[in-house]
Design an enzyme around this catalytic site. Structure first.
Site, PDB file in Angstrom:
ATOM      1  N   HIS A 182       0.854  -1.191   0.000  1.00  0.00           N
ATOM      2  CA  HIS A 182       0.000   0.000   0.000  1.00  0.00           C
ATOM      3  C   HIS A 182       0.887   1.238   0.000  1.00  0.00           C
ATOM      4  O   HIS A 182       1.740   1.396   0.878  1.00  0.00           O
ATOM      5  CB  HIS A 182      -0.931  -0.010   1.220  1.00  0.00           C
ATOM      6  CG  HIS A 182      -2.068  -0.978   1.058  1.00  0.00           C
ATOM      7  ND1 HIS A 182      -2.562  -1.726   2.096  1.00  0.00           N
ATOM      8  CD2 HIS A 182      -2.798  -1.297  -0.050  1.00  0.00           C
ATOM      9  CE1 HIS A 182      -3.562  -2.471   1.629  1.00  0.00           C
ATOM     10  NE2 HIS A 182      -3.718  -2.237   0.342  1.00  0.00           N
ATOM     11  N   ALA A 183       0.626   2.103  -0.985  1.00  0.00           N
ATOM     12  CA  ALA A 183       1.544   3.193  -1.275  1.00  0.00           C
ATOM     13  C   ALA A 183       1.833   4.101  -0.074  1.00  0.00           C
ATOM     14  O   ALA A 183       2.965   4.485   0.174  1.00  0.00           O
ATOM     15  CB  ALA A 183       0.972   4.009  -2.431  1.00  0.00           C
ATOM     16  N   ARG A 184       0.788   4.456   0.673  1.00  0.00           N
ATOM     17  CA  ARG A 184       0.961   5.478   1.712  1.00  0.00           C
ATOM     18  C   ARG A 184       1.580   4.945   3.000  1.00  0.00           C
ATOM     19  O   ARG A 184       1.896   5.721   3.904  1.00  0.00           O
ATOM     20  CB  ARG A 184      -0.392   6.091   2.030  1.00  0.00           C
ATOM     21  CG  ARG A 184      -1.416   5.088   2.588  1.00  0.00           C
ATOM     22  CD  ARG A 184      -2.770   5.723   2.614  1.00  0.00           C
ATOM     23  NE  ARG A 184      -3.821   4.797   3.003  1.00  0.00           N
ATOM     24  CZ  ARG A 184      -5.109   5.098   2.958  1.00  0.00           C
ATOM     25  NH1 ARG A 184      -5.499   6.283   2.542  1.00  0.00           N
ATOM     26  NH2 ARG A 184      -6.008   4.230   3.329  1.00  0.00           N
ATOM     27  N   GLU A 185       1.766   3.635   3.091  1.00  0.00           N
ATOM     28  CA  GLU A 185       2.294   3.051   4.332  1.00  0.00           C
ATOM     29  C   GLU A 185       3.816   3.077   4.285  1.00  0.00           C
ATOM     30  O   GLU A 185       4.482   2.048   4.198  1.00  0.00           O
ATOM     31  CB  GLU A 185       1.706   1.642   4.503  1.00  0.00           C
ATOM     32  CG  GLU A 185       0.187   1.699   4.647  1.00  0.00           C
ATOM     33  CD  GLU A 185      -0.545   0.369   4.419  1.00  0.00           C
ATOM     34  OE1 GLU A 185       0.094  -0.685   4.505  1.00  0.00           O
ATOM     35  OE2 GLU A 185      -1.770   0.411   4.163  1.00  0.00           O
ATOM     36  N   ARG A 237      -3.265   5.003  -1.971  1.00  0.00           N
ATOM     37  CA  ARG A 237      -3.109   3.639  -1.450  1.00  0.00           C
ATOM     38  C   ARG A 237      -2.861   2.591  -2.547  1.00  0.00           C
ATOM     39  O   ARG A 237      -2.104   1.646  -2.364  1.00  0.00           O
ATOM     40  CB  ARG A 237      -4.404   3.278  -0.713  1.00  0.00           C
ATOM     41  CG  ARG A 237      -4.623   1.810  -0.372  1.00  0.00           C
ATOM     42  CD  ARG A 237      -5.955   1.677   0.357  1.00  0.00           C
ATOM     43  NE  ARG A 237      -6.445   0.321   0.461  1.00  0.00           N
ATOM     44  CZ  ARG A 237      -6.313  -0.439   1.543  1.00  0.00           C
ATOM     45  NH1 ARG A 237      -5.690   0.009   2.614  1.00  0.00           N
ATOM     46  NH2 ARG A 237      -6.813  -1.659   1.580  1.00  0.00           N
ATOM     47  N   HIS A 311       2.498  -4.161   6.564  1.00  0.00           N
ATOM     48  CA  HIS A 311       1.590  -3.023   6.358  1.00  0.00           C
ATOM     49  C   HIS A 311       1.597  -2.125   7.589  1.00  0.00           C
ATOM     50  O   HIS A 311       2.207  -2.434   8.601  1.00  0.00           O
ATOM     51  CB  HIS A 311       0.157  -3.533   6.137  1.00  0.00           C
ATOM     52  CG  HIS A 311      -0.071  -4.163   4.799  1.00  0.00           C
ATOM     53  ND1 HIS A 311      -0.865  -3.599   3.843  1.00  0.00           N
ATOM     54  CD2 HIS A 311       0.407  -5.320   4.262  1.00  0.00           C
ATOM     55  CE1 HIS A 311      -0.892  -4.379   2.768  1.00  0.00           C
ATOM     56  NE2 HIS A 311      -0.127  -5.424   2.997  1.00  0.00           N
ATOM     57  N   TYR A 313      -1.566   0.669   9.556  1.00  0.00           N
ATOM     58  CA  TYR A 313      -1.111   0.670  10.913  1.00  0.00           C
ATOM     59  C   TYR A 313      -2.142  -0.029  11.784  1.00  0.00           C
ATOM     60  O   TYR A 313      -3.254  -0.282  11.322  1.00  0.00           O
ATOM     61  CB  TYR A 313      -0.917   2.127  11.428  1.00  0.00           C
ATOM     62  CG  TYR A 313      -2.195   2.949  11.416  1.00  0.00           C
ATOM     63  CD1 TYR A 313      -2.970   3.067  12.564  1.00  0.00           C
ATOM     64  CD2 TYR A 313      -2.641   3.583  10.254  1.00  0.00           C
ATOM     65  CE1 TYR A 313      -4.143   3.816  12.552  1.00  0.00           C
ATOM     66  CE2 TYR A 313      -3.812   4.321  10.241  1.00  0.00           C
ATOM     67  CZ  TYR A 313      -4.558   4.441  11.390  1.00  0.00           C
ATOM     68  OH  TYR A 313      -5.725   5.165  11.380  1.00  0.00           O
ATOM     69  N   GLU A 386       0.682  -5.547  10.812  1.00  0.00           N
ATOM     70  CA  GLU A 386       0.312  -4.116  10.734  1.00  0.00           C
ATOM     71  C   GLU A 386       1.129  -3.408  11.802  1.00  0.00           C
ATOM     72  O   GLU A 386       0.840  -3.523  12.997  1.00  0.00           O
ATOM     73  CB  GLU A 386      -1.177  -3.924  11.058  1.00  0.00           C
ATOM     74  CG  GLU A 386      -2.123  -4.561  10.066  1.00  0.00           C
ATOM     75  CD  GLU A 386      -2.534  -3.616   8.940  1.00  0.00           C
ATOM     76  OE1 GLU A 386      -1.918  -2.550   8.770  1.00  0.00           O
ATOM     77  OE2 GLU A 386      -3.479  -3.972   8.235  1.00  0.00           O
TER      78      GLU A 386
HETATM   79  O1  0X9 Z   1      -6.933  -3.900   4.364  1.00  0.00           O
HETATM   80  C1  0X9 Z   1      -5.799  -4.336   4.177  1.00  0.00           C
HETATM   81  O2  0X9 Z   1      -5.383  -4.704   3.074  1.00  0.00           O
HETATM   82  C2  0X9 Z   1      -4.860  -4.413   5.385  1.00  0.00           C
HETATM   83  N1  0X9 Z   1      -5.023  -3.260   6.216  1.00  0.00           N
HETATM   84  S1  0X9 Z   1      -4.413  -1.815   5.716  1.00  0.00           S
HETATM   85  O3  0X9 Z   1      -4.817  -0.800   6.651  1.00  0.00           O
HETATM   86  N2  0X9 Z   1      -2.834  -1.880   5.749  1.00  0.00           N
HETATM   87  O4  0X9 Z   1      -4.851  -1.574   4.385  1.00  0.00           O
HETATM   88  C3  0X9 Z   1      -5.163  -5.661   6.167  1.00  0.00           C
HETATM   89  C4  0X9 Z   1      -4.956  -6.919   5.394  1.00  0.00           C
HETATM   90  C5  0X9 Z   1      -5.388  -8.122   6.148  1.00  0.00           C
HETATM   91  N3  0X9 Z   1      -5.542  -9.265   5.310  1.00  0.00           N
HETATM   92  C6  0X9 Z   1      -6.597  -9.462   4.485  1.00  0.00           C
HETATM   93  N4  0X9 Z   1      -7.610  -8.640   4.446  1.00  0.00           N
HETATM   94  N5  0X9 Z   1      -6.580 -10.540   3.752  1.00  0.00           N
HETATM   95 ZN    ZN Z   2      -1.859  -1.814   3.977  1.00  0.00          ZN
END
Ligand code: 0X9
Ligand code: ZN
Length: 425
Positions: A182-185, A237, A311, A313, A386
């Protein structure tokens, strides 16, 4: 101040101002935190996204944890009124997101040009990839860089393999780590590059790991998105592929684009959504590249054991599934593995992590790399880590937290590495 230094500062400031002209302003936007206790409140918050207030859930709506809602300045009073009408109290966690972003950008100006890798600021894609190449050149016996594709905008997708070449013929267990999906992380590429540095420049502490494992790390899995956060929108993102959207929405959420129950709950068919899953699984060269690399290596005899998606947070160690509330068949051992990592992590700076399945701790999200890694049967252990923080700064984590975050997360990686090595002997 010498005039030479002043000239340099002015030149840097000019570059910054020119670049800043394209940058989206987040001036006056706020991050609001709400705690939801009833299904009605949860519904009211979920609907908020469809009401044209341009809100962005930094933490998705849930009654299990606080929800962080980014609200642009022009919609703040309406959103606050909406919350009040639904009996939902809020706290302001970031009073001016734009100011926080500019503060961090200003702190870079005049300190250095972005060409040398350090862990006191967040670096550009080129700096990071040059650093990775340099590591491989400096440690030819322990590290190699391979290319596994090209991003939509033409950036090489490179991965480093770290581990001592084993000549005994024994097949070592192998880890795969995706950073910067994810770009902003920004914290993600920053810490995975620290892991590489630690493993190679601090070999004395990591002999058993270098001997016993191969660790593959792709530091910026979504390079186009990452660069776009530097040049245009800090809070972008997704990837940057053209989706032929009639209203010009671009990109796909790469973490909804993997094939495992693709298109299920927690993913969207709306091209403008931040969780847009793409037209089909593997539509993005960035996700396809990972799948093809992992499968090719598997055919070549690599013994994949653990997959780490890095990832931010929330400070959570998440295991499958993300696509269903059901728990996976080997849930117990996934949690055991996660606990090994999380307790080592906490022992460094006391940072607390929750360990659990994605849907136990967060909300569903189908098409994630973690679910694919596990569901394909290729990886026994699979997780999304995370990292910091829990919402004080969210995605705009101050760079002085890079090193402590990297140190503690690396301790987790060391602990699970040793768990694998000793367990597999
Ligand atoms: O939503 C996501 O992709 C992740 N959270 S984030 O805030 N970094 O975007 C969590 C991913 C957890 N895993 C799956 N959803 N499969
Ligand atoms: Zn993420």
């Amino acid at each position: 101040m010498s005039s030479k230094y002043l000239m340099l500062l002015l030149a840097l400031a000019a570059v910054y101002t020119a670049a800043a002209e394209n940058l989206e302003s987040y001036e006056g936007a706020q991050l609001l935190r709400v705690k939801l206790s009833t299904p009605a409140q949860l519904k009211a918050i979920s609907i908020l996204e469809t009401l044209n207030f341009k809100v962005d859930f930094w933490l998705e709506p849930s009654t299990k944890h606080p929800v962080d809602i980014y609200v642009p300045q022009q919609h703040l009073s309406s959103v606050k009124l909406y919350l009040k009408e639904h009996g939902i109290e809020h706290e302001v966690s970031i009073p001016d997101v734009g100011e926080l972003i500019s503060e961090q950008a200003r702190s870079v100006i005049g300190i250095q040009q972005d060409d040398e890798m350090t862990w006191d600021v967040y670096h550009r894609y080129d700096t990071i990839m040059t650093f990775v190449d340099r590591l491989a050149a400096d440690y030819p016996d322990l590290a190699t860089v391979e290319n596994y594709g090209v991003s939509t905008e033409g950036r090489p997708l490179n991965i480093i393999k770290i581990g001592r070449n084993d000549t005994s013929g024994k097949v070592k267990p192998a880890f795969f780590m995706d950073g910067g999906m994810h770009a902003r992380e920004w914290i993600s590429p920053a810490i995975v590059t620290w892991f590489m540095r630690e493993l190679l420049e601090n070999q004395a502490e990591n002999q058993d790991i270098l001997d016993g494992l191969d660790i593959y790390i792709t530091p910026i899995a979504n390079p186009d998105g990452y660069e776009f956060t530097r040049t245009n929108q800090r809070l972008w993102r997704k990837t940057r592929s053209n989706q032929n959207s009639p209203v010009g929405c671009m990109g796909v959420d790469p973490n909804r684009n993997f094939e495992v129950e693709w298109g299920g709950p927690g993913s969207s068919g709306d091209k403008c959504s931040d969780i847009y899953r793409g037209p089909e699984p593997w539509s993005e060269p960035e996700t396809r590249g990972i799948k093809e690399f992992v499968e090719r290596k598997l055919e070549q005899g690599v013994n994949w054991v653990a997959y780490f998606a890095v990832h931010s947070y929330a400070q959570m160690w998440l295991v499958p599934w993300g696509w269903t509330y059901d728990l996976p068949p080997t849930y117990e051992e996934l949690i055991q593995f996660g606990n090994v990592g999380a307790s080592a992590l906490t022992s460094i700076h006391g940072t607390r992590y929750d360990v659990g399945s994605v849907t136990e701790l967060l909300t569903p999200g189908s098409g994630g790399s973690d679910d694919w890694a596990y569901g394909s049967g290729i990886f026994r252990y699979s997780q999304t880590v995370e990292v910091r923080d829990t919402g004080r700064y969210g995605f705009v984590l101050p760079p002085d937290q890079i090193i402590p975050c990297a140190q503690e997360t690396f301790a987790a990686i060391q602990a699970v590495s040793r768990f694998i090595i000793t367990g597999q002997k």
